[in-house]
Design an enzyme around this catalytic site. Structure first.
Site, short mmCIF file in Angstrom:
data_model
loop_
_atom_site.label_atom_id
_atom_site.label_comp_id
_atom_site.label_asym_id
_atom_site.label_seq_id
_atom_site.Cartn_x
_atom_site.Cartn_y
_atom_site.Cartn_z
N LYS A 266 28.44 -62.59 15.98
CA LYS A 266 29.13 -63.25 17.08
C LYS A 266 30.63 -63.36 16.77
O LYS A 266 31.02 -63.96 15.79
CB LYS A 266 28.55 -64.65 17.29
CG LYS A 266 29.33 -65.51 18.29
CD LYS A 266 28.68 -66.88 18.50
CE LYS A 266 29.55 -67.79 19.37
NZ LYS A 266 28.96 -69.14 19.57
N LYS A 278 34.83 -77.97 26.18
CA LYS A 278 34.44 -78.85 25.08
C LYS A 278 35.38 -80.06 24.99
O LYS A 278 36.48 -80.05 25.52
CB LYS A 278 34.53 -78.07 23.75
CG LYS A 278 33.44 -77.06 23.53
CD LYS A 278 33.58 -76.40 22.17
CE LYS A 278 32.54 -75.32 21.94
NZ LYS A 278 31.19 -75.86 21.81
N ARG A 352 25.29 -66.43 22.73
CA ARG A 352 24.05 -65.69 22.99
C ARG A 352 24.26 -64.60 24.05
O ARG A 352 23.53 -63.61 24.07
CB ARG A 352 22.95 -66.67 23.39
CG ARG A 352 23.21 -67.40 24.67
CD ARG A 352 22.35 -68.65 24.80
NE ARG A 352 22.80 -69.72 23.91
CZ ARG A 352 22.18 -70.89 23.78
NH1 ARG A 352 21.08 -71.15 24.47
NH2 ARG A 352 22.66 -71.80 22.96
N1 BES Z 1 30.10 -72.17 19.09
C1 BES Z 1 29.22 -73.16 19.60
C2 BES Z 1 28.27 -73.73 18.56
C3 BES Z 1 28.90 -74.47 17.40
C4 BES Z 1 29.03 -75.84 17.44
C5 BES Z 1 29.31 -73.79 16.27
C6 BES Z 1 29.60 -76.52 16.39
C7 BES Z 1 29.88 -74.47 15.21
C8 BES Z 1 30.03 -75.84 15.27
C9 BES Z 1 28.39 -72.59 20.75
O1 BES Z 1 29.00 -71.60 21.51
C10 BES Z 1 28.06 -73.70 21.67
O2 BES Z 1 28.96 -74.21 22.27
N2 BES Z 1 26.79 -74.04 21.78
C11 BES Z 1 26.36 -75.07 22.63
C12 BES Z 1 25.15 -74.58 23.38
C13 BES Z 1 24.71 -75.47 24.51
C14 BES Z 1 25.77 -75.49 25.60
C15 BES Z 1 23.42 -74.97 25.05
C16 BES Z 1 26.02 -76.29 21.78
O3 BES Z 1 25.48 -76.13 20.69
O4 BES Z 1 26.34 -77.40 22.20
ZN ZN Z 2 30.48 -70.53 20.57
MN MN Z 3 30.14 -72.39 23.08
#
Ligand code: BES
Ligand code: ZN
Ligand code: MN
Length: 500
Positions: A266, A278, A352
């Site tokens: 990724k 975010k 994903r």
């Molecule tokens: N890059 C993030 C996941 C992440 C979070 C990596 C903290 C490292 C530290 C990913 O793209 C993300 O935002 N995932 C979401 C998914 C959700 C929206 C289903 C998450 O984990 O909140």
């Molecule tokens: Zn991400």
């Molecule tokens: Mn994300």
């Protein structure tokens, strides 16, 4: 840092600091430490008798030698208890000693090869771990203020009494140098700010190194990505002014690329969340969201530099995830490269999506196995803990077991999680084949089940969610605070003996 091997007695070397070790609880030292103790007329024994050094892992004590030996200082480093001793402890101890030497401004550092004697490691393994610990433990990100003037030792001399071990030590040290070079490069990439480490920059870095190690590299641009049918990568990148890249490295030992191991990473160079923006806290470390791409690129380059006999392909979809008038939206329906459609529930579940296209692309190589590495979910951090372990998912027992063995050997911890069909039910969509989020609960399992829908059919597949490991919150042993380079050594170790 220059690495040298010297056959001889540790107490006779000329250096600014000389490292010897001690296991925890040992009161009468043996081997090189005993020889040093004798040369210092019992100084080490007296320290131990006084109870001032216990040998705890990473504990250090500096002794001044007052002309009793050539070197002005001896650094005593603890290896921890004998019962739990292994290569990971060597890396930790070597890093602690090297960091202490840097504080002392030692330019020439000499050390015993930790673990080759009483520790029971092979000389090659011991040398590799000693050099890895040193080079990884001395890493600094040069743009960080406190690091700007901390050069650290220039020479590391590995000192071994037994000449029959020389070739093995040289081989281990060489492997370690190559591995550390790529791990530290990956750390740099992760540490670089998001506005500098863009998809174009990541591609340039990969191309440059591919050229250096002599492997094939190809970078697809925005038009090529869209024309090929990568509808998910195209959608995610649309909100950004930065164009996406699809980076391909192909390591074909002796020109053979049949049945390669395909590594997919990724490469979100900054994850703002997109329209599902975010929070301040959530966004702060999102320059690290390309750590999976960095790891697979680094591992493939290292495999090539080490001339491993296995063909390896790295695929790194790279883009930013940004909100804008052009950004993709919740409710959108995308078509991935394998033809499957995806309903967007949350634009922050973007990793994903770009992996869906890259996993689909992997099918064209007729791979022996496919592994993806991604900072995919916050849920992985909730489940396993920051800086503790990455989550492993696999539909193949042999592949999972091989990865767990590699994790054990390298100290890059993995914990296996289940791929239950229940997770697939949670991401069923009314308007598409799948949706990109199953909501809060089970977020780790649903993300893995989503990816599985795009992995080449009938090919052993594994998914590593490295969200807990990309950026270390706290320095520990040979892993400084910041970008960790997690995954490079793990993947290379797997590639040394791939299964199935
Ligand atoms: N890059 C993030 C996941 C992440 C979070 C990596 C903290 C490292 C530290 C990913 O793209 C993300 O935002 N995932 C979401 C998914 C959700 C929206 C289903 C998450 O984990 O909140
Ligand atoms: Zn991400
Ligand atoms: Mn994300």
């Amino acid at each position: 840092m220059q690495i040298e091997i010297r056959i001889g007695a540790i107490q006779e070397v000329e250096a600014d600091a000389v490292v010897v070790n001690l296991m925890e609880g040992v009161t009468t030292p043996g081997g090189a430490t005993a020889a040093m103790d004798q040369a210092l007329e019992g100084r080490i024994s007296r320290v131990l008798a006084a109870g001032d050094f216990r040998g705890r892992l990473g504990e250090t004590l500096v002794l001044y030698t007052d002309g009793q030996i050539l070197a002005p200082r001896v650094i005593l480093v603890g290896l921890g208890p004998e019962a739990s001793f292994n290569a990971e402890k060597v890396r930790h101890a070597a890093a602690a000693a090297a960091q202490r030497a840097r504080e002392l401004k030692a330019r020439r550092l000499a050390t015993v090869v930790h673990g080759a004697g009483r520790g029971g490691l092979s000389p090659e393994e011991a040398a590799q771990a000693t050099v890895e610990g040193t080079l990884l433990g001395l890493y600094t990100y040069q743009r960080k203020k406190e690091n700007a003037e901390r050069p650290g030792p220039e020479v590391l001399q590995l000192v071994e009494f037994d000449a029959t071990k020389e070739a093995a030590i040289a081989a281990g040290a060489r492997r370690a140098e190559i591995l550390a070079r790529f791990v530290n490069r990956v750390r740099d990439w992760v540490n670089e700010p998001g506005s500098d480490m863009t998809p174009r920059r990541l591609a340039e870095e990969a191309l440059g190194l591919a050229h250096e190690v002599g492997i094939r590299a190809q970078v697809l641009n925005e038009q090529q990505i869209a024309a090929m049918g990568m509808g998910a990568l195209t959608a995610v990148s649309r909100g950004s002014e930065e164009p996406p890249r699809f980076i391909i490295l192909e390591y074909a030992p002796e020109g053979r690329l049949e049945r390669p191991v395909v590594l997919v990473g990724k490469g979100i160079t900054f994850d703002s969340g997109g329209l599902n923006l975010k929070s301040e806290e959530g966004m702060a470390t999102m320059k690290g969201d390309m750590a999976g791409a960095a790891a697979v690129l680094g591992a493939t380059l290292a495999a090539a530099a080490l001339q491993l006999p296995v063909p390896v392909v790295a695929l790194a979809p790279a883009c930013e995830n940004m909100p804008s008038g052009k950004a993709y939206k919740p409710g959108d329906i995308l078509r991935a490269l394998n033809g499957k459609t995806i309903e967007i529930v949350n634009t922050d579940a973007e990793g994903r999506l770009i992996l869906a296209d890259a996993l689909s692309y992997a099918a064209r190589y007729n791979p022996r196995a496919v592994m993806d590495v991604a900072t995919l979910t916050g849920a992985a951090i909730i489940a396993l803990g920051q800086d503790v372990a990455a989550a492993l998912f696999s539909d193949n027992e042999e592949l999972a077991a091989a990865l767990l063995r590699a994790a054990e050997a390298t100290g890059e911890r993995l914990w296996r999680m289940p791929l239950w069909e229940d997770y697939l039910e949670r991401i069923r969509s009314d308007v598409a084949d799948v949706k990109n989020s199953g909501g809060r609960y089970g977020g780790l399992g649903t993300s893995a089940m989503f990816l599985k829908q795009f992995a080449p059919e009938g090919v052993p597949w594994a998914h590593l969610d490295i969200a807990p490991m990309d950026i270390a919150e706290k320095a520990r042993g040979y892993v400084p605070k910041g970008g960790t380079g997690y995954g490079v050594r793990l993947l290379v170790r797997y590639l040394e003996d791939p299964k199935p």
